[in-house]
Design a protein around this motif. Sequence first.
Motif, PDB file in Angstrom:
ATOM      1  N   MET A   1      -2.847 -25.198 -21.489  1.00  0.00           N
ATOM      2  CA  MET A   1      -3.282 -25.058 -22.895  1.00  0.00           C
ATOM      3  C   MET A   1      -3.468 -23.581 -23.238  1.00  0.00           C
ATOM      4  O   MET A   1      -4.051 -22.838 -22.472  1.00  0.00           O
ATOM      5  N   ALA A   2      -3.022 -23.184 -24.396  1.00  0.00           N
ATOM      6  CA  ALA A   2      -3.002 -21.757 -24.734  1.00  0.00           C
ATOM      7  C   ALA A   2      -4.399 -21.142 -24.832  1.00  0.00           C
ATOM      8  O   ALA A   2      -4.677 -20.113 -24.247  1.00  0.00           O
ATOM      9  N   VAL A   3      -5.297 -21.778 -25.597  1.00  0.00           N
ATOM     10  CA  VAL A   3      -6.638 -21.189 -25.736  1.00  0.00           C
ATOM     11  C   VAL A   3      -7.702 -22.191 -25.276  1.00  0.00           C
ATOM     12  O   VAL A   3      -7.865 -23.255 -25.874  1.00  0.00           O
ATOM     13  N   THR A   4      -8.386 -21.849 -24.215  1.00  0.00           N
ATOM     14  CA  THR A   4      -9.414 -22.723 -23.634  1.00  0.00           C
ATOM     15  C   THR A   4     -10.771 -22.039 -23.714  1.00  0.00           C
ATOM     16  O   THR A   4     -10.885 -20.857 -23.367  1.00  0.00           O
ATOM     17  N   ILE A   5     -11.772 -22.791 -24.160  1.00  0.00           N
ATOM     18  CA  ILE A   5     -13.148 -22.271 -24.084  1.00  0.00           C
ATOM     19  C   ILE A   5     -13.833 -22.989 -22.928  1.00  0.00           C
ATOM     20  O   ILE A   5     -13.712 -24.211 -22.785  1.00  0.00           O
ATOM     21  N   ILE A   6     -14.563 -22.226 -22.130  1.00  0.00           N
ATOM     22  CA  ILE A   6     -15.361 -22.812 -21.049  1.00  0.00           C
ATOM     23  C   ILE A   6     -16.823 -22.675 -21.428  1.00  0.00           C
ATOM     24  O   ILE A   6     -17.295 -21.567 -21.710  1.00  0.00           O
ATOM     25  N   VAL A   7     -17.535 -23.800 -21.490  1.00  0.00           N
ATOM     26  CA  VAL A   7     -18.956 -23.734 -21.859  1.00  0.00           C
ATOM     27  C   VAL A   7     -19.814 -24.421 -20.806  1.00  0.00           C
ATOM     28  O   VAL A   7     -19.387 -25.373 -20.151  1.00  0.00           O
ATOM     29  N   GLY A   8     -21.041 -23.957 -20.697  1.00  0.00           N
ATOM     30  CA  GLY A   8     -22.015 -24.600 -19.826  1.00  0.00           C
ATOM     31  C   GLY A   8     -22.543 -25.834 -20.536  1.00  0.00           C
ATOM     32  O   GLY A   8     -22.914 -25.769 -21.704  1.00  0.00           O
ATOM     33  N   ALA A   9     -22.581 -26.974 -19.829  1.00  0.00           N
ATOM     34  CA  ALA A   9     -23.007 -28.223 -20.463  1.00  0.00           C
ATOM     35  C   ALA A   9     -24.481 -28.513 -20.220  1.00  0.00           C
ATOM     36  O   ALA A   9     -24.999 -29.517 -20.686  1.00  0.00           O
ATOM     37  N   GLN A  10     -25.163 -27.633 -19.450  1.00  0.00           N
ATOM     38  CA  GLN A  10     -26.581 -27.877 -19.153  1.00  0.00           C
ATOM     39  C   GLN A  10     -27.400 -26.641 -19.543  1.00  0.00           C
ATOM     40  O   GLN A  10     -27.256 -26.152 -20.651  1.00  0.00           O
ATOM     41  N   TRP A  11     -28.289 -26.168 -18.628  1.00  0.00           N
ATOM     42  CA  TRP A  11     -29.126 -25.000 -18.949  1.00  0.00           C
ATOM     43  C   TRP A  11     -28.575 -23.721 -18.317  1.00  0.00           C
ATOM     44  O   TRP A  11     -29.336 -22.869 -17.890  1.00  0.00           O
ATOM     45  N   GLY A  12     -27.276 -23.586 -18.230  1.00  0.00           N
ATOM     46  CA  GLY A  12     -26.692 -22.403 -17.598  1.00  0.00           C
ATOM     47  C   GLY A  12     -26.608 -22.588 -16.090  1.00  0.00           C
ATOM     48  O   GLY A  12     -27.060 -23.606 -15.547  1.00  0.00           O
ATOM     49  N   ASP A  13     -25.964 -21.633 -15.427  1.00  0.00           N
ATOM     50  CA  ASP A  13     -25.812 -21.653 -13.965  1.00  0.00           C
ATOM     51  C   ASP A  13     -25.059 -22.882 -13.461  1.00  0.00           C
ATOM     52  O   ASP A  13     -25.301 -23.346 -12.347  1.00  0.00           O
ATOM     53  N   GLU A  14     -24.149 -23.390 -14.251  1.00  0.00           N
ATOM     54  CA  GLU A  14     -23.415 -24.602 -13.857  1.00  0.00           C
ATOM     55  C   GLU A  14     -22.274 -24.304 -12.887  1.00  0.00           C
ATOM     56  O   GLU A  14     -21.627 -25.222 -12.387  1.00  0.00           O
ATOM     57  N   GLY A  15     -22.023 -23.025 -12.665  1.00  0.00           N
ATOM     58  CA  GLY A  15     -20.892 -22.671 -11.800  1.00  0.00           C
ATOM     59  C   GLY A  15     -19.680 -22.278 -12.636  1.00  0.00           C
ATOM     60  O   GLY A  15     -18.541 -22.399 -12.184  1.00  0.00           O
ATOM     61  N   LYS A  16     -19.939 -21.783 -13.833  1.00  0.00           N
ATOM     62  CA  LYS A  16     -18.831 -21.375 -14.719  1.00  0.00           C
ATOM     63  C   LYS A  16     -18.021 -20.244 -14.093  1.00  0.00           C
ATOM     64  O   LYS A  16     -16.813 -20.201 -14.232  1.00  0.00           O
ATOM     65  N   GLY A  17     -18.736 -19.332 -13.388  1.00  0.00           N
ATOM     66  CA  GLY A  17     -18.069 -18.174 -12.795  1.00  0.00           C
ATOM     67  C   GLY A  17     -16.922 -18.598 -11.896  1.00  0.00           C
ATOM     68  O   GLY A  17     -15.818 -18.080 -11.998  1.00  0.00           O
ATOM     69  N   LYS A  18     -17.180 -19.597 -11.046  1.00  0.00           N
ATOM     70  CA  LYS A  18     -16.133 -20.041 -10.120  1.00  0.00           C
ATOM     71  C   LYS A  18     -14.958 -20.662 -10.886  1.00  0.00           C
ATOM     72  O   LYS A  18     -13.799 -20.395 -10.573  1.00  0.00           O
ATOM     73  N   ILE A  19     -15.271 -21.497 -11.876  1.00  0.00           N
ATOM     74  CA  ILE A  19     -14.195 -22.183 -12.614  1.00  0.00           C
ATOM     75  C   ILE A  19     -13.386 -21.169 -13.429  1.00  0.00           C
ATOM     76  O   ILE A  19     -12.157 -21.235 -13.474  1.00  0.00           O
ATOM     77  N   VAL A  20     -14.078 -20.205 -14.035  1.00  0.00           N
ATOM     78  CA  VAL A  20     -13.360 -19.172 -14.802  1.00  0.00           C
ATOM     79  C   VAL A  20     -12.457 -18.389 -13.853  1.00  0.00           C
ATOM     80  O   VAL A  20     -11.282 -18.150 -14.141  1.00  0.00           O
TER      81      VAL A  20
END
Length: 424
Positions: A1-20
Amino acid sequence: MAVTIIVGAQWGDEGKGKIVDLLSAEVDVVARYQGGPNAGHTVVVEEEEIVLHQVPSGILHPHTQCMIGNGVVIDPVVLMDEIGFLEKKGITVQGRLFISQRAHLIMPYHKLLDATRERHYGSRKIGTTGRGIGPAYVDKYDRCGIRIVDLLDRTTLKEKLLTIIESKNKVLQRIYDSEAMDAEKIANDYVEFDRRIDSYVKDVSVLINRAVEAGKRVLIEGAQGTMLDIDFGTYPYVTSSNPIAGGACSGLGLGPTKINRVLGIAKAYTTRVGMGPFPTEFDEAFSEHIRKLGGEYGATTGRPRRCGWLDMVVLRMAVMVNGLTDLAITKLDVLDSLDEIKICTGYRTGGRELEHYPAELDLQEQVQPIYETHPGWNRSTQNARTFADLPANAQSYLKRIEELAGVPLSIISVGSRRNQTIIL
Ligand code: IMP
């Protein structure tokens, strides 16, 4: 997908860094749209843990361009240190990192006000990261903020700073009984940043729109999480920006029609740092157990994170307000040794059931979670690389999350390393 937004679904620290970091391998641009050095994105590369606070973690992939949007608040001291740290590691930043001229700066008085106000609030404190985030956004909306573009005009910057610091000193001294700051010194220190920051400053909105038009793959990374959102989070125990997907449009100057995918990231359980409601929070002993298993200490402040069961009321809220297209579940392996695992499917209060996360703070504190209990799997999931490799009970747990969330799971993370990931 051309433009993807990654958001935390809880109170932060969900592991976004690794997925990004994982998805950055396949994109051309990684951009941030809100927050500031309160964020701490941890990425493990070849056994080494790298924590980034302001620069998008996409910088670790040599082919990506990184952008910091107008919605971010920037601490130039932290930013310059981070750039220095990356360059020492042999990672080229120059020519790959672009900072919006419209982004606001975090100044020393913001940090001082953040700390002073927290002290003043006593037991009613927010439990902020102390990075000056709230006061910087207050000045932005009060129209007395300093923007990156202001750094480029030394004379006006100095004049502006002297006036602002004079009024901040009055607040510090008369309201908070605190010491005044040396306006002249701060003004002189900050005019120095123009030389250092100049080559990174760009019109990021133009750059990102051009990239999208040229068909480039863009990953937009949110900091913090949905429940820390200034509008939809557990107000006032929230951060001062909009981590939800809508914030990406205003925080980068990119229209909503350009977004193709909104990926939510959630842990297989829940954590939060700082004060505020947390309906599924464990008692202290079990919190400590999970904290040890999951290494749950804040990446920015080192504070122990509060831990609790997965809360589907929270996740359904995240699905709704972000318009999530899919979900990634991280840190599944942290639950490997548990005999039983609970999922909160709803809340009960005063004999009635709540379908949605309530806005009232007292209600958020009173609600009783309704749990369903799932058998654990008592086996390591860390070497699983496909869904079929997972123990049957782990598969059922994940399928149930998917069913309750109402959106497909697309990624499962079973460890901090890049390869400890199942793509569905
Ligand atoms: P602030 O963003 O420093 O003003 O802090 C406000 C609240 O958001 C506090 O509860 C912080 O602990 C929380 N917070 C801010 N940034 C993060 C983050 O990156 N992860 C988790 N919590 C955060």
